[in-house]
Design an enzyme around this catalytic site. Structure first.
Site, PDB file in Angstrom:
ATOM      1  N   SER A   1      -5.926 -15.030   4.330  1.00 31.09           N
ATOM      2  CA  SER A   1      -5.765 -14.420   5.648  1.00 31.09           C
ATOM      3  C   SER A   1      -4.717 -15.168   6.464  1.00 31.09           C
ATOM      4  CB  SER A   1      -7.099 -14.451   6.386  1.00 31.09           C
ATOM      5  OG  SER A   1      -6.896 -14.059   7.726  1.00 31.09           O
TER       6      SER A   1
ATOM      7  N   TYR B   1       0.783  -1.233   0.000  1.00 25.28           N
ATOM      8  CA  TYR B   1       0.000   0.000   0.000  1.00 25.28           C
ATOM      9  C   TYR B   1       0.818   1.288   0.000  1.00 25.28           C
ATOM     10  CZ  TYR B   1      -3.857  -3.149   0.896  1.00 25.28           C
ATOM     11  OH  TYR B   1      -4.769  -4.149   0.772  1.00 25.28           O
TER      12      TYR B   1
ATOM     13  N   PRO C   1     -11.320  -0.716  -1.654  1.00 20.19           N
ATOM     14  CA  PRO C   1     -12.499  -1.528  -1.972  1.00 20.19           C
ATOM     15  C   PRO C   1     -13.755  -0.852  -1.442  1.00 20.19           C
ATOM     16  CG  PRO C   1     -11.363  -2.452  -0.083  1.00 20.19           C
ATOM     17  CD  PRO C   1     -10.578  -1.232  -0.494  1.00 20.19           C
TER      18      PRO C   1
ATOM     19  N   HIS D   1      -7.722   0.861   2.308  1.00 20.33           N
ATOM     20  CA  HIS D   1      -7.396  -0.542   2.563  1.00 20.33           C
ATOM     21  C   HIS D   1      -6.170  -0.785   3.438  1.00 20.33           C
ATOM     22  CE1 HIS D   1      -7.925  -4.695   1.992  1.00 20.33           C
ATOM     23  NE2 HIS D   1      -8.104  -4.749   0.703  1.00 20.33           N
TER      24      HIS D   1
ATOM     25  N   SER E   1     -10.525 -12.137  -4.929  1.00 26.54           N
ATOM     26  CA  SER E   1     -10.760 -12.226  -3.498  1.00 26.54           C
ATOM     27  C   SER E   1     -12.176 -12.701  -3.240  1.00 26.54           C
ATOM     28  CB  SER E   1     -10.557 -10.848  -2.867  1.00 26.54           C
ATOM     29  OG  SER E   1     -10.689 -10.939  -1.480  1.00 26.54           O
ATOM     30  N   GLN E   2     -12.294 -13.653  -2.302  1.00 23.48           N
ATOM     31  CA  GLN E   2     -13.630 -14.075  -1.882  1.00 23.48           C
ATOM     32  C   GLN E   2     -14.053 -13.181  -0.716  1.00 23.48           C
ATOM     33  OE1 GLN E   2     -15.780 -18.167  -0.852  1.00 23.48           O
ATOM     34  NE2 GLN E   2     -14.152 -17.771   0.594  1.00 23.48           N
TER      35      GLN E   2
END
Length: 631
Positions: A442, A89, A102, A326, A542-543
């Protein structure tokens, strides 16, 4: 896989979580070669293999860096955290909207009039305050892992930054600052018609009631309509590239009025954006676009302050949602907070009905800005660049209604792995190749854990998608089915490696950064074109599952890429596909068409296979007959 030792560092509550491990060097280098071999030309792979072997040789550079990385692990709570945060980032110079932030898109709300919309906004603000109270009292229950390796407790640290962090722009590397809870802010910033107002949510040590908030919001709307007092749209500056915004911010801070206004924004709980009607049909795709960039300066693109972690959007036309910066936390935090607030809004009966104590409060204050011709020029340039981003984003929100998680589980397959393989098939149908793919995994099983990457473009996925699309060779259903199971197993195994801290991306980044910290010449492995290409994630996925009706989306991370956010439900799957119009190789609608086709072909394959398996033995010859591959 190495056994992870428990370590005695405190996490929140009494839960002790282990530190993120440093994977064995040889394991990471072997996995790296396995991940890239089928994605690059043979000649190039040979060169890469030689470079990697030299790096990993006994007494080589790799061993030196690995040793230092292990030392760093011993000395820090989380050895990868700062490296990862900067790489992912803070060093990134692209504008936050679309490229980084997001959004969560709420179901379209139906407001009778403006008063009704402001009532929704005031309930939303009350919901935020209720959620903040859980965080302030550390009363959020510890979460436990679901899916693969379910039941492990997860690090909750990200939640405690949700209302206290702010991303400051800088010329080279941004900084993420978390304000101490002791100096806890008691104000929100409300954006309305590109003007910014301070809304104190506490008066005389007592939080404002819903009725009081609603009354304050009505005053804000009235003040924003006063043309004489209207100031230029300063929020647009935060939508620019980070270096451009840092330069503009330097120019702003030369004046005390601007410094005071910035200080109030930078210390607020969150931003609440009261948006003007967009004039667009409120379908899923348009709502997603408007959450991502506000529709540019002609619509609500300047009615934002992108550096703040949480911006809650309440559009007068019922287009509502959340925009999140984010760097402070992952999508799960955005989901949990959004779901809590939506349940609060729709759940408890409105306080409005109860004659809650109503105090005459001083009106909210408008933030003042001092402008000059040079700053005016910066505002105009930022607006132009945002407009280009708006015009460039190609978004398609697709609800696949034929089946969802239930069907996939019946096949004894992991829904996430199944969808990842389907995304690979869709990409292959569009471009006849696979590309480096990012799926966030994660690592919250560890102290201060954030994410690592699951590289979903596996050799097994390639073998499967070829069997489904090859026009020259015809594969039997049982061969295709075997390849599908292999692809899903490879994906599942990589997922387990990633969530247990054994993936390769964070580790390679750590080795690269240690070399930099030691002022060493950059090791050849990191200058190799294979490594550079392997970090261009043309497919970024991404889920983000939800239990309340809403969906998350984001933009691509490279100019020639796709963003693919999906939300699997029991009987359907939501896909948000994004790409850029300026790149002619990508098209969201073409990808969605291929994805739909692929999901149906995989279903048909599964159905034919289970039908063949249940048929009596004498018809088994027929089941072995080759079938033409789908186009």
């Amino acid at each position: 896989m190495p056994i992870l030792e428990k370590e005695t560092a405190r996490d929140q509550g009494s839960q002790v979580l282990p530190k993120v491990p440093v994977p064995p060097l040889k394991q990471t280098l072997d996995t790296y070669l396995k991940c890239v071999q089928h994605l690059v030309k043979e000649e190039q792979f040979k060169k890469t293999k030689a470079i990697v072997e030299k790096f990993g040789a006994p007494g080589g550079v790799g061993e030196v860096l690995q040793k230092k990385l292990v030392e760093r692990r011993d000395k820090t709570t989380n050895w990868v955290y700062d490296y990862w945060l900067e790489d992912m980032y803070l060093n990134n110079r692209l504008a936050l909207p679309v490229n980084s932030s997001p959004v969560m898109v709420f179901p379209k709300q139906t407001f009778r009039d403006q008063k009704d919309a402001l009532r929704f906004a005031s309930r939303l603000i009350r919901g935020v305050l209720e959620y903040k109270a859980l965080i302030d009292t550390r009363a959020l229950p510890v979460e436990f892992a679901r899916g693969q390796l379910a039941g492990t407790p997860l690090c909750m640290e990200q939640y405690y930054r949700i209302f206290t962090s702010y991303r400051y722009p800088d010329l080279k590397t941004d900084s993420l600052k978390v304000h101490a809870a002791s100096s806890a802010p008691e104000h929100m910033i409300v954006a309305c018609k590109n003007q910014f107002f301070v809304l104190d949510v506490v008066a005389n040590s007592k939080q404002l009631s819903e009725t009081e908030i609603s009354s304050q919001l009505e005053k804000i709307v009235k003040m924003s309509e006063n043309a004489e007092e209207r100031l230029p749209p300063f929020g647009i500056l935060t939508s620019d590239g980070r270096t451009e915004w840092a330069q503009a911010r330097d120019a702003l801070t030369k004046d005390k009025t601007n410094r005071d206004s910035l200080a109030l924004i930078e210390s607020c709980i969150c931003v609440v954006c009261l948006d003007e009607p967009s004039g667009l049909e409120a379908n899923d795709t348009n709502r997603a676009l408007l959450m991502l960039h506000g529709g540019g300066r002609e619509k609500n693109g300047a009615n934002r302050w992108y550096d703040k972690s949480m911006q809650f959007v309440a559009g007068m036309d019922g287009i509502c949602g959340v925009v999140c910066e984010h760097s402070a936390f992952e999508g799960i935090v955005l989901v949990q907070c959004s779901e809590f607030i939506m349940k609060y809004i729709t759940g408890s009966p409105s306080e409005m009905v109860k004659s809650s104590s109503f105090r005459e409060l001083p009106p909210p204050r408008r933030l003042l800005w001092k402008c000059n011709p040079s700053i005016q020029g910066l505002l105009s340039a930022s607006g132009d660049r945002l407009q280009r981003l708006v015009n460039n984003l190609d978004m398609d929100v697709f609800k696949f209604k034929i089946y969802g998680k239930e069907f996939i589980k019946k096949q004894k397959m992991s829904p996430d792995a199944f969808i990842q393989v389907a995304l690979q098939l869709a990409f292959y149908k569009c471009g006849r190749r696979l590309v480096p793919t990012y799926e966030s995994a994660s690592i919250r099983r560890f102290q201060q854990g954030r994410v690592d990457n699951i590289r979903s473009a596996t050799a097994e996925a390639l073998a499967f998608v070829k069997s489904m699309t090859d026009e020259r060779v015809t594969y039997t259903d049982s061969e295709k089915m075997k390849r599908l199971r292999d692809a899903i197993n490879a994906q599942t195994n990589y997922t387990i490696a990633a969530i247990t801290g054994m993936a390769i991306d964070n580790h390679l980044l750590g080795l690269l950064r240690i070399a930099k910290d030691l002022n060493m010449e950059k090791p050849e492995i990191f200058c190799d074109e294979t490594y550079l290409a392997s970090n261009q994630f043309i497919l970024s996925t991404s889920q983000v599952p939800t239990t309340v009706e809403m969906f998350c989306c984001y933009g691509p991370v490279v100019p020639n890429g796709y963003g693919a956010c999906y939300n699997p439900q029991s009987d359907h799957i939501m896909f948000c596909m994004s790409s850029f119009w300026e790149n002619t190789q990508t098209s969201s609608v073409v990808f969605v068409k291929a994805l739909n086709e692929g999901l149906l072909e995989i279903r048909d394959l599964c159905n034919r296979s289970s039908a063949a398996a249940t048929k009596p033995a004498e018809s088994s010859q027929a089941a072995g007959q080759p079938r033409k591959s789908g186009k």
